[in-house]
Design a protein around this motif. Sequence first.
Motif, PDB file in Angstrom:
ATOM      1  N   ASP A  33      35.027  53.146  26.340  1.00 43.08           N
ATOM      2  CA  ASP A  33      35.675  54.080  25.421  1.00 43.08           C
ATOM      3  C   ASP A  33      34.925  54.052  24.086  1.00 43.08           C
ATOM      4  OD1 ASP A  33      37.341  55.392  23.568  1.00 43.08           O
ATOM      5  OD2 ASP A  33      39.155  54.823  24.665  1.00 43.08           O
ATOM      6  N   ALA A  34      34.215  55.153  23.786  1.00 43.40           N
ATOM      7  CA  ALA A  34      33.411  55.202  22.562  1.00 43.40           C
ATOM      8  C   ALA A  34      34.268  55.079  21.315  1.00 43.40           C
ATOM      9  CB  ALA A  34      32.605  56.505  22.527  1.00 43.40           C
ATOM     10  N   ASP A  35      35.496  55.583  21.367  1.00 43.81           N
ATOM     11  CA  ASP A  35      36.370  55.489  20.198  1.00 43.81           C
ATOM     12  C   ASP A  35      36.736  54.037  19.907  1.00 43.81           C
ATOM     13  OD1 ASP A  35      36.352  58.222  19.837  1.00 43.81           O
ATOM     14  OD2 ASP A  35      38.182  58.552  21.013  1.00 43.81           O
ATOM     15  N   LYS A  36      36.989  53.243  20.955  1.00 43.69           N
ATOM     16  CA  LYS A  36      37.289  51.830  20.753  1.00 43.69           C
ATOM     17  C   LYS A  36      36.087  51.100  20.167  1.00 43.69           C
ATOM     18  CE  LYS A  36      40.870  50.988  24.248  1.00 43.69           C
ATOM     19  NZ  LYS A  36      41.246  50.181  25.433  1.00 43.69           N
ATOM     20  N   VAL A  37      34.913  51.399  20.677  1.00 40.81           N
ATOM     21  CA  VAL A  37      33.695  50.776  20.168  1.00 40.81           C
ATOM     22  C   VAL A  37      33.523  51.085  18.685  1.00 40.81           C
ATOM     23  CG1 VAL A  37      31.173  50.796  20.302  1.00 40.81           C
ATOM     24  CG2 VAL A  37      32.537  50.735  22.400  1.00 40.81           C
ATOM     25  N   ALA A  38      33.743  52.357  18.323  1.00 38.59           N
ATOM     26  CA  ALA A  38      33.602  52.758  16.923  1.00 38.59           C
ATOM     27  C   ALA A  38      34.627  52.062  16.036  1.00 38.59           C
ATOM     28  CB  ALA A  38      33.739  54.276  16.810  1.00 38.59           C
ATOM     29  N   GLU A  39      35.851  51.943  16.521  1.00 40.54           N
ATOM     30  CA  GLU A  39      36.885  51.276  15.732  1.00 40.54           C
ATOM     31  C   GLU A  39      36.547  49.814  15.483  1.00 40.54           C
ATOM     32  OE1 GLU A  39      41.248  52.548  16.163  1.00 40.54           O
ATOM     33  OE2 GLU A  39      40.405  53.023  18.133  1.00 40.54           O
ATOM     34  N   VAL A  40      36.088  49.120  16.532  1.00 44.46           N
ATOM     35  CA  VAL A  40      35.730  47.715  16.361  1.00 44.46           C
ATOM     36  C   VAL A  40      34.594  47.586  15.345  1.00 44.46           C
ATOM     37  CG1 VAL A  40      34.733  45.689  17.489  1.00 44.46           C
ATOM     38  CG2 VAL A  40      36.512  47.010  18.650  1.00 44.46           C
ATOM     39  N   ASN A  41      33.574  48.421  15.466  1.00 44.65           N
ATOM     40  CA  ASN A  41      32.443  48.336  14.549  1.00 44.65           C
ATOM     41  C   ASN A  41      32.823  48.702  13.120  1.00 44.65           C
ATOM     42  OD1 ASN A  41      30.486  47.388  16.358  1.00 44.65           O
ATOM     43  ND2 ASN A  41      30.056  49.455  17.115  1.00 44.65           N
ATOM     44  N   ALA A  42      33.941  49.429  12.986  1.00 43.18           N
ATOM     45  CA  ALA A  42      34.456  49.751  11.647  1.00 43.18           C
ATOM     46  C   ALA A  42      35.399  48.677  11.136  1.00 43.18           C
ATOM     47  CB  ALA A  42      35.165  51.105  11.676  1.00 43.18           C
ATOM     48  N   GLY A  43      35.585  47.600  11.926  1.00 43.67           N
ATOM     49  CA  GLY A  43      36.458  46.510  11.503  1.00 43.67           C
ATOM     50  C   GLY A  43      37.929  46.792  11.728  1.00 43.67           C
ATOM     51  N   LYS A  44      38.226  47.684  12.682  1.00 42.23           N
ATOM     52  CA  LYS A  44      39.614  48.026  12.975  1.00 42.23           C
ATOM     53  C   LYS A  44      39.962  47.626  14.405  1.00 42.23           C
ATOM     54  CE  LYS A  44      39.536  52.094   9.923  1.00 42.23           C
ATOM     55  NZ  LYS A  44      39.678  53.575   9.856  1.00 42.23           N
ATOM     56  N   ALA A  45      41.186  47.176  14.616  1.00 40.12           N
ATOM     57  CA  ALA A  45      41.633  46.809  15.957  1.00 40.12           C
ATOM     58  C   ALA A  45      42.077  48.063  16.706  1.00 40.12           C
ATOM     59  CB  ALA A  45      42.789  45.823  15.878  1.00 40.12           C
ATOM     60  N   PRO A  46      41.579  48.292  17.920  1.00 43.83           N
ATOM     61  CA  PRO A  46      42.001  49.463  18.706  1.00 43.83           C
ATOM     62  C   PRO A  46      43.444  49.367  19.207  1.00 43.83           C
ATOM     63  CG  PRO A  46      39.915  48.563  19.511  1.00 43.83           C
ATOM     64  CD  PRO A  46      40.517  47.547  18.592  1.00 43.83           C
ATOM     65  N   ILE A  47      44.050  48.195  19.096  1.00 46.92           N
ATOM     66  CA  ILE A  47      45.429  47.998  19.557  1.00 46.92           C
ATOM     67  C   ILE A  47      46.252  47.415  18.411  1.00 46.92           C
ATOM     68  CG2 ILE A  47      44.935  47.803  22.018  1.00 46.92           C
ATOM     69  CD1 ILE A  47      45.503  44.642  20.142  1.00 46.92           C
ATOM     70  N   SER A  48      47.568  47.514  18.538  1.00 46.56           N
ATOM     71  CA  SER A  48      48.468  47.011  17.501  1.00 46.56           C
ATOM     72  C   SER A  48      48.899  45.593  17.839  1.00 46.56           C
ATOM     73  CB  SER A  48      49.704  47.922  17.386  1.00 46.56           C
ATOM     74  OG  SER A  48      50.610  47.416  16.426  1.00 46.56           O
ATOM     75  N   GLU A  49      48.496  44.655  17.020  1.00 45.60           N
ATOM     76  CA  GLU A  49      48.853  43.252  17.212  1.00 45.60           C
ATOM     77  C   GLU A  49      48.891  42.584  15.845  1.00 45.60           C
ATOM     78  OE1 GLU A  49      50.071  39.824  18.856  1.00 45.60           O
ATOM     79  OE2 GLU A  49      49.725  41.660  20.025  1.00 45.60           O
ATOM     80  N   ARG A  50      49.954  41.884  15.560  1.00 42.47           N
ATOM     81  CA  ARG A  50      50.164  41.290  14.253  1.00 42.47           C
ATOM     82  C   ARG A  50      48.977  40.438  13.812  1.00 42.47           C
ATOM     83  NH1 ARG A  50      54.472  38.376  15.373  1.00 42.47           N
ATOM     84  NH2 ARG A  50      55.881  40.154  15.115  1.00 42.47           N
ATOM     85  N   GLY A  51      48.379  40.780  12.667  1.00 42.50           N
ATOM     86  CA  GLY A  51      47.290  40.003  12.087  1.00 42.50           C
ATOM     87  C   GLY A  51      45.908  40.325  12.622  1.00 42.50           C
ATOM     88  N   LEU A  52      45.820  41.156  13.643  1.00 46.88           N
ATOM     89  CA  LEU A  52      44.523  41.385  14.285  1.00 46.88           C
ATOM     90  C   LEU A  52      43.616  42.282  13.445  1.00 46.88           C
ATOM     91  CD1 LEU A  52      42.736  40.822  16.703  1.00 46.88           C
ATOM     92  CD2 LEU A  52      43.809  42.743  17.898  1.00 46.88           C
ATOM     93  N   ASP A  53      44.179  43.297  12.766  1.00 42.28           N
ATOM     94  CA  ASP A  53      43.354  44.175  11.928  1.00 42.28           C
ATOM     95  C   ASP A  53      42.598  43.380  10.874  1.00 42.28           C
ATOM     96  OD1 ASP A  53      43.343  46.865  12.734  1.00 42.28           O
ATOM     97  OD2 ASP A  53      45.395  47.146  12.050  1.00 42.28           O
ATOM     98  N   GLU A  54      43.312  42.507  10.187  1.00 43.51           N
ATOM     99  CA  GLU A  54      42.682  41.716   9.132  1.00 43.51           C
ATOM    100  C   GLU A  54      41.595  40.801   9.702  1.00 43.51           C
ATOM    101  OE1 GLU A  54      46.818  42.859   7.968  1.00 43.51           O
ATOM    102  OE2 GLU A  54      45.872  41.947   9.728  1.00 43.51           O
ATOM    103  N   LEU A  55      41.899  40.185  10.836  1.00 41.55           N
ATOM    104  CA  LEU A  55      40.942  39.266  11.433  1.00 41.55           C
ATOM    105  C   LEU A  55      39.690  39.990  11.885  1.00 41.55           C
ATOM    106  CD1 LEU A  55      40.194  36.447  12.362  1.00 41.55           C
ATOM    107  CD2 LEU A  55      41.452  36.865  14.498  1.00 41.55           C
ATOM    108  N   MET A  56      39.846  41.156  12.513  1.00 39.80           N
ATOM    109  CA  MET A  56      38.681  41.898  12.989  1.00 39.80           C
ATOM    110  C   MET A  56      37.842  42.395  11.822  1.00 39.80           C
ATOM    111  SD  MET A  56      39.739  43.911  16.456  1.00 39.80           S
ATOM    112  CE  MET A  56      38.061  43.812  17.043  1.00 39.80           C
ATOM    113  N   GLN A  57      38.492  42.814  10.764  1.00 33.62           N
ATOM    114  CA  GLN A  57      37.759  43.266   9.585  1.00 33.62           C
ATOM    115  C   GLN A  57      36.894  42.128   9.027  1.00 33.62           C
ATOM    116  OE1 GLN A  57      40.269  44.581   6.329  1.00 33.62           O
ATOM    117  NE2 GLN A  57      38.634  45.847   5.465  1.00 33.62           N
TER     118      GLN A  57
END
Length: 450
Positions: A33-57
């Motif tokens: 999924d190209a959208d998921k790849v882009a989100e990860v590379n932008a430091g965003k989590a493709p799924i909703s999970e407590r604390g994951l956005d900050e950690l991936m960023q």
Amino acid sequence: MKQVAVFGMGYVGCVTAACLSQDGHSVIGVDIDADKVAEVNAGKAPISERGLDELMQQQVASGRLRATGDTAQAVRESDIALIAVGTPSTEDGAVTVHILEKVIADIGTALRASPKPYHVVVRSTLLPGLLETRMREVLEQALGRPLRSDVVLCNNPEFLREGSALKDYYHPPYVLVGAESDAAAQPIIDLYHAVDSKKFVTDSRTAALVKYACNAFHAVKVTFANEIGSVAKAMGADGHEVMKLVCEDSKLNISTAYMRPGFAFGGSCLPKDLRAISRFAEHEALRLNMLSSVLPSNESHLKRALKMVRDTGQKKVGLVGLSFKNGTDDLRESPMVEMVETLTGWGYSVKIYDPNVMLGRLRGRNLSYIDRTLPHLAQMLVEETGTLLDHADVLLLCTDVANDFDWNAAHHGRVLDLRADLARPLAAASAKINSGEAADAASAARVAVA
């Protein structure tokens, strides 16, 4: 630190990738999924999970975490692939494996083009046997050769709960790797150096079934609590208070007690009380599907044991242990009594060794029960182990009475340890194991790695 490719940027994959990166590994996430790849590379989590956005960023910013849709690139830039793609159910309940097959085939193709030592690790939930047969075949076809020690195929089940996945990652019940050897598993164990838990290595079939057993047990616990709650309401009791007090017992209830596969249960309490609850539920028109199935399930273990005896082709049987457990002479509803009753009805010649059972000391309901079910028990009981051994062509070890003597070394024929063999693969069940080691042999996980 390791170079890791994580295939599948869903709940398990994203959490695993982010946490591995946080622990210092270089991680590349892989998804079609190209959208998921882009989100990860932008430091965003493709799924909703407590604390994951900050950690991936944080991890993308650190340069240790990135994503791609190119499997060949991911394999070139890693030494370990953790596969966390979905294996959803089909309409008939079977496991869907075509996505996993495609990922493994693509990894194999990449390794064929650029050979190197590599670990292919299935983190997806997969039934025992599929990894060892179908997935191995897929990988070997893609590689163009049989697997050798340079390419390892193993599994690493996860124990993450949505909503608390980051916490669960660092504080799981244990880290579990299924592999052919400790050496093959060690690179996977090393990934989890920051995880606060024991690390276990076992064979891949056992590791796969542990995940299913855990989830089944969780479902059983929820269902049990709900059924007790239904009974409590009908009886005018407080179901929440009942279960709260049930959970206060850490010696028997919330513990390892009774959690070893073995033979059927019996005695004067468990069957009687299960029947009483089931009968009350019928009277109140309550549907207790799980509790009402316990006694039939218990009976099925007895039938399996009888089939094992019948399949030996031997008609002279020696039984070690007649009471429902060692240390008592209580014969009421002992599955061994029912087994002897059935075998004698089939024309088998049965002798029994149980030093706890002395006919002259049986009283009350215990005596009346045995008078009804085994009126000729006196002719079957023997006092010496030698007498039993001289009689039996097949020996059945039924309770821990058997622990006081090495029956396998002394017996000339087949020994069936019903405390363990009903849960043991055929090859292991036919091997001779000292009776005192039955509990350990029943759970033959290879080793714990501290």
